[in-house]
Design a protein around this motif. Structure first.
Motif, short mmCIF file in Angstrom:
data_model
loop_
_atom_site.label_atom_id
_atom_site.label_comp_id
_atom_site.label_asym_id
_atom_site.label_seq_id
_atom_site.Cartn_x
_atom_site.Cartn_y
_atom_site.Cartn_z
N THR A 91 0.72 -1.32 0.01
CA THR A 91 -0.08 0.07 -0.12
C THR A 91 0.86 1.45 -0.15
OG1 THR A 91 -1.67 -1.08 1.32
CG2 THR A 91 -1.92 1.04 1.26
N LEU A 92 1.92 1.15 0.74
CA LEU A 92 2.91 2.21 0.97
C LEU A 92 3.40 2.50 -0.34
CD1 LEU A 92 4.10 4.06 3.19
CD2 LEU A 92 5.90 2.56 3.03
N PHE A 93 4.09 1.50 -0.84
CA PHE A 93 4.86 1.78 -2.04
C PHE A 93 3.73 2.09 -3.59
CE2 PHE A 93 8.22 0.16 0.20
CZ PHE A 93 9.35 1.07 -0.11
N ALA A 94 2.62 1.62 -3.30
CA ALA A 94 1.48 2.08 -4.44
C ALA A 94 1.43 3.50 -4.31
CB ALA A 94 0.43 1.15 -4.15
N LEU A 95 1.18 3.96 -3.20
CA LEU A 95 0.83 5.45 -3.05
C LEU A 95 1.99 6.03 -3.31
CD1 LEU A 95 -1.20 5.40 0.46
CD2 LEU A 95 -1.89 5.81 -1.77
N MET A 96 3.27 5.56 -3.00
CA MET A 96 4.33 6.50 -3.28
C MET A 96 4.33 6.56 -4.95
SD MET A 96 6.89 5.03 -0.58
CE MET A 96 8.74 5.75 -1.34
N ARG A 97 4.18 5.32 -5.48
CA ARG A 97 4.41 5.41 -7.00
C ARG A 97 3.39 6.29 -7.68
NH1 ARG A 97 6.08 0.25 -10.90
NH2 ARG A 97 6.59 1.72 -12.66
N LEU A 98 2.10 6.25 -7.02
CA LEU A 98 1.38 7.20 -7.65
C LEU A 98 1.53 8.70 -7.06
CD1 LEU A 98 -2.05 4.86 -7.01
CD2 LEU A 98 -0.87 5.50 -9.11
N SER A 99 2.28 8.91 -6.27
CA SER A 99 2.46 10.45 -5.71
C SER A 99 3.02 11.17 -6.70
CB SER A 99 3.31 10.29 -4.39
OG SER A 99 3.75 11.58 -4.37
N GLN A 100 2.71 12.68 -6.56
CA GLN A 100 3.06 13.62 -7.29
C GLN A 100 4.52 13.83 -6.91
OE1 GLN A 100 0.89 15.43 -9.64
NE2 GLN A 100 -1.09 14.48 -8.67
N ASN A 101 4.89 13.64 -5.78
CA ASN A 101 6.28 13.96 -5.44
C ASN A 101 7.24 13.01 -6.28
OD1 ASN A 101 8.85 13.83 -3.94
ND2 ASN A 101 7.69 14.70 -2.30
N LYS A 102 8.23 13.63 -7.11
CA LYS A 102 9.11 12.84 -7.59
C LYS A 102 10.01 12.00 -6.92
CE LYS A 102 9.03 14.98 -12.03
NZ LYS A 102 8.63 16.35 -12.17
N ILE A 103 10.41 12.35 -5.81
CA ILE A 103 11.61 11.67 -5.07
C ILE A 103 10.80 10.22 -4.66
CG2 ILE A 103 12.95 11.39 -3.04
CD1 ILE A 103 13.32 14.46 -3.39
N LEU A 104 9.64 10.46 -4.08
CA LEU A 104 8.79 9.34 -3.52
C LEU A 104 8.63 8.56 -4.56
CD1 LEU A 104 6.36 10.94 -1.09
CD2 LEU A 104 8.44 9.71 -0.42
N HIS A 105 8.08 8.72 -5.65
CA HIS A 105 7.62 8.12 -6.83
C HIS A 105 8.94 7.30 -7.43
CE1 HIS A 105 6.11 7.09 -10.89
NE2 HIS A 105 7.27 7.45 -11.25
N GLY A 106 10.09 7.93 -7.34
CA GLY A 106 11.29 7.34 -7.82
C GLY A 106 11.73 6.19 -6.84
N ILE A 107 11.59 6.34 -5.61
CA ILE A 107 11.99 5.49 -4.84
C ILE A 107 11.14 4.21 -4.88
CG2 ILE A 107 12.15 4.66 -2.21
CD1 ILE A 107 12.73 7.72 -1.60
N ALA A 108 9.95 4.62 -4.97
CA ALA A 108 8.55 3.29 -5.18
C ALA A 108 9.09 2.46 -6.37
CB ALA A 108 7.30 3.81 -5.27
N VAL A 109 9.55 3.25 -7.63
CA VAL A 109 9.70 2.67 -8.74
C VAL A 109 10.93 1.89 -8.56
CG1 VAL A 109 10.38 2.95 -11.29
CG2 VAL A 109 8.45 4.32 -10.27
#
Ligand SMILES: Nc1ncnc2c1ncn2[C@@H]1O[C@H](COP(=O)(O)OP(=O)(O)O)[C@@H](O)[C@H]1O
Ligand SMILES: [Mg+2]
Lengths: 507, 246
Positions: free
Chosen positions: A327-345
């Motif tokens: 759930t955490l990483f799905a939200l991070m991947r969907l997040s607008q925040n580029k850093i969070l998105h990058g970490i999740a990917v």
């Protein structure tokens, strides 16, 4: 590259923090085989110049011995009052050594080819596992004086007795040997055109032999004789292969000179009194015989029960954390925040792009090298959770993305916050859509938990191997285990279907 | 002097360089009913969604009761959105909840109403639109007209000060259009402030206080319906009316 490393460490750190409370729990439940989480005062100084190896052992009061207990009469398991005990003449060597040091003995049972890694990463203090002194091994570890030298024997099916009589009769045939053992190289070097099959466990090799996957298995004399004596379908004979081994000895991490010196004193005593041949091998044979009487597979139900218990513990905890991480990483991947998105990917792609078996070993040996007291069970749970998290994240992401944007807009226009919208509107609908896919992930997780047997976690697959080793039967324990896994996954499927039905109902 | 409810100042909106709203300045007074009409693709939906900042304007201001919505924190914005109901062309009911739960969820979760209060309000509102017997069914089993009436009730349950409608009848079969328009008309009669994007010229003529005609990213013309429909001034409006009033 540096960023990537930091990222990985961050992920690992997050997970370790999540799982920290498990340490205590695992210590409480782990079997005698891995109950070594006694906070060792190992500051792990591998520096040879300031060798404090002996002092360190004495300080912590335990000697952790790594072995591969599928090798009668060297070391094997027996059950006493339903509990696994490690016996065999090398276990007597270990006991003697611990006694001479005045410390408690702790046995860690694992695959033979994991032993040297465990030694180098200081998961064990010494390896006593029928390990021959060879020049290659000497490059990475130190050895004590040898205490035993055995011939190499071929184990074959009795029906083939007339066919195979010497090394040369295996020309062009398939011969098995244990991965990482010296027999593996001997087969290559001594039999022309041989097809070699290497497996991690002697028990697996014997199964392969009985199912005619291999024509013969090269192993140590004492072990081969043990199998032949205990299974009337098997036969063994001396290979007469010359070995340039210095004999069997205890292995130590490079530079642990003081501990090695102490070991040599023990070995000298053993050799002088010829304890192994006079006392310990006969004793081990007795175990094997007394054992034979009641070694029906059914009498091992406690092993299977314990295995199921651990498999369920691993599954339940890993499903929980896998879902949380997912759930955490799905939200991070969907997040607008580029850093969070990058970490999740990075996390998702990396975990999905590497084999789970490797991840399990990496967590156990890699992170275990940093956090010395990481028990195998916790390492296994971390690895399985982290792995599951990546797959669950993608399932959840697809579930969220498949919902029409209008749902979010309607909720937001009613004044709901982002969090409320996610919690009350998006997640319930996404869950309903992805439930079947999520269920599949959990069933896969249950099955894949069998992989943690490689690092010695006592779950169902591991227990099966113990039963195989004990009963000298290969197929039946596997069949029982298969049935147990099926019952577990089938039950889980029914439970999941029930909830799916209930969610559908609410429509 | 009527009180200003919404003030739009030099509103601009572009999507990746595509300027959809170029420069819009208008005002909505309390109690007014505005009908926004214009060809499809003109930017009407985008405009409406800028009013409650579902779409963040690229430039310009949207003042709601004096507060600039484009320049406040998320929690403040959430707070103000409570007061701006919105009804969508596609209904956007929550399919996993019964009708009554669709209506109750926001009052309970956002306003903190008790279960009983929320149920009471929901049932009263459903009764007003003639759907009290549908309270416990799921949206899937409703007709389009019923769905849209539920959607209107869902917004009204938050007791908003202004209602935004984006083509509320465009997705409906013709025989269901009236049941929705009637509800909207009653709402207008009760004094609700409304901004309605619509293609229903009859409704616009009858109910609107103001017509805003939109094309090419601008509001080309605004005025009383009787003036607009009988004497359109811009060419774009003349062309548009010729097409729709045929
Ligand atoms: N989210 C978006 N991203 C990109 N372009 C958009 C988006 N929403 C609307 N548009 C574009 O803006 C223009 C106006 O759309 P819209 O406001 O829906 O017009 P109308 O409601 O008047 O038919 C269209 O050309 C449309 O393609
Ligand atoms: Mg539109």
């Amino acid at each position: 590259m540096k960023h990537f490393k930091q990222l990985l460490m961050l992920c690992i750190l997050c997970v370790s923090v999540f799982l920290a409370p498990l340490n205590a729990f695992a210590a409480a439940t782990s079997s005698s085989s891995s109950a070594s989480s006694s906070s060792s005062s190992t500051t792990s100084s591998t520096n040879a110049a300031t060798d404090d190896s002996l002092q360190r052992i004495k300080q912590k009061g335990t000697l952790v011995v790594g072995t591969s207990a599928d090798y009668p009469p060297y070391e094997f398991t027996t059950k006493k009052n339903g509990k696994t005990e490690y016996v065999g003449f090398e276990m007597d060597v270990a006991k003697q050594f611990a006694k001479d040091l005045g410390v408690k003995l702790v046995i860690k049972n694992m695959d033979f080819d994991s032993l040297l890694v465990a030694l180098e990463s200081h998961k064990v203090d010494t390896v006593i596992a029928g390990m021959n002194i060879t020049p290659e091994r000497k490059k990475s570890v130190d050895f004590s004086k040898p205490y035993y030298t055995g011939h190499k024997y071929f184990l074959i099916n009795k029906a083939d007795k007339a066919k195979y009589k010497s090394v040369n009769s295996f020309k062009g045939k398939t011969v098995g040997a244990q991965n990482g053992a010296m027999e593996y190289n001997l087969v290559k070097q001594n039999i022309p055109n041989v097809q070699e099959k290497g497996l991690a466990k002697i028990t697996s090799l014997v199964i392969a032999l009985q199912s005619h996957k291999v024509d013969g298995v090269l192993m140590d004399e004492a072990t081969a004789k043990a199998y032949a004596n205990n299974n009337s379908n098997l036969y063994t004979f001396n290979s007469h292969i010359k070995i340039d081994s210095g004999g069997i000895a205890m292995a130590f991490p490079k530079g642990d000179k003081s501990l090695e010196a102490a070991a040599n004193q023990t070995v000298d005593k053993i050799n002088k009194e010829d304890l192994i041949n006079k006392k310990w091998i006969p004793q081990a044979s007795k175990y094997m015989k007394s054992y034979k009487k009641h070694n029906t597979v059914a009498s091992y139900w406690t092993f299977f029960a314990k295995g199921v218990e651990y498999t369920l513990i691993i599954t339940v905890i890993a499903v929980f954390f896998g879902f949380l991480l997912g759930t955490l990483f799905a939200l991070m991947r969907l997040s607008q925040n580029k850093i969070l998105h990058g970490i999740a990917v990075c996390y998702i792609e990396f975990i999905r792009g590497t084999p789970m078996l490797v991840q399990i070993m990496f967590v156990y040996f890699g992170i275990g090298a940093v956090i010395q007291s990481l028990p195998a069970l916790v390492a296994g749970i971390i690895a399985v959770s982290v792995n599951s998290g990546a797959y669950v994240a993608e399932v959840i992401r697809s579930g969220i993305q498949s919902l029409p944007i209008g749902q979010t807009e309607a909720a937001r226009s009613l004044g709901m916050t982002k969090k409320q919208t996610f919690h009350f509107i998006i997640m319930p609908q996404a869950m309903r859509n992805i439930w079947p896919a999520l269920g599949n992930e959990f069933i896969t997780l249950l099955k894949d938990s069998s992989l943690v047997s490689t690092i010695g976690v006592g779950e169902l697959m591991y227990q099966t191997q113990l039963v195989q080793a004990d009963t000298y039967k290969g197929v039946l324990p596997l069949f029982i285990t298969m049935m147990i896994y099926f019952v577990l996954t089938f039950t889980l499927t029914r439970i999941l279907n029930y909830f799916e039905g209930r969610m559908k109902h609410a429509h | 002097m009527p009180t200003k409810m919404i003030e739009i100042q030099h509103l601009k909106k572009e999507f990746n360089g595509n300027e959809v709203l170029k420069d819009i300045s208008e005002e909505v007074d309390k109690g007014q009913v505005i009908c926004v009409i214009g060809p499809s693709g003109a930017g009407k939906s985008t405009f409406l969604r800028c009013l409650n900042v579902l779409e963040k304007p690229t430039a310009g201001k949207v003042l709601f009761e004096g507060q600039d919505l484009t320049n406040i924190s998320d929690p403040e914005l959430d707070k103000l959105r409570e007061k701006m109901g919105m009804v969508f062309q596609g209904f956007n009911l929550f399919p996993n909840m019964t009708v009554v739960n669709n209506i109750k969820i926001a009052p309970i979760k956002v306003k903190g109403l008790s279960e009983e209060e929320a149920t009471k309000t929901a049932m009263e509102l459903l009764k007003k639109v003639g759907l009290e017997n549908k309270a416990n069914v799921y949206p899937d089993s409703l007709s389009g007209g019923q769905k849209q009436r539920v959607a209107i009730v869902r917004s009204l349950a938050m007791d908003p000060e202004v209602m935004l409608f984006d083509e509320p009848t465009s997705a409906l079969d013709p025989e269901m259009v009236d049941e929705v328009l009637n509800v909207m008309q009653e709402l207008a009669n009760s004094g609700m402030t409304m901004v309605v994007v619509t293609h229903e010229m009859g409704f616009a003529k009858e109910v609107a206080d103001q017509i805003w005609f939109m094309a090419d990213g601008y509001i080309q013309e605004s005025g009383k319906p009787e003036d607009f429909f009988s004497h359109p001034t811009s060419d774009r409006a003349k062309e548009f009316l010729k097409k729709v009033l045929k």
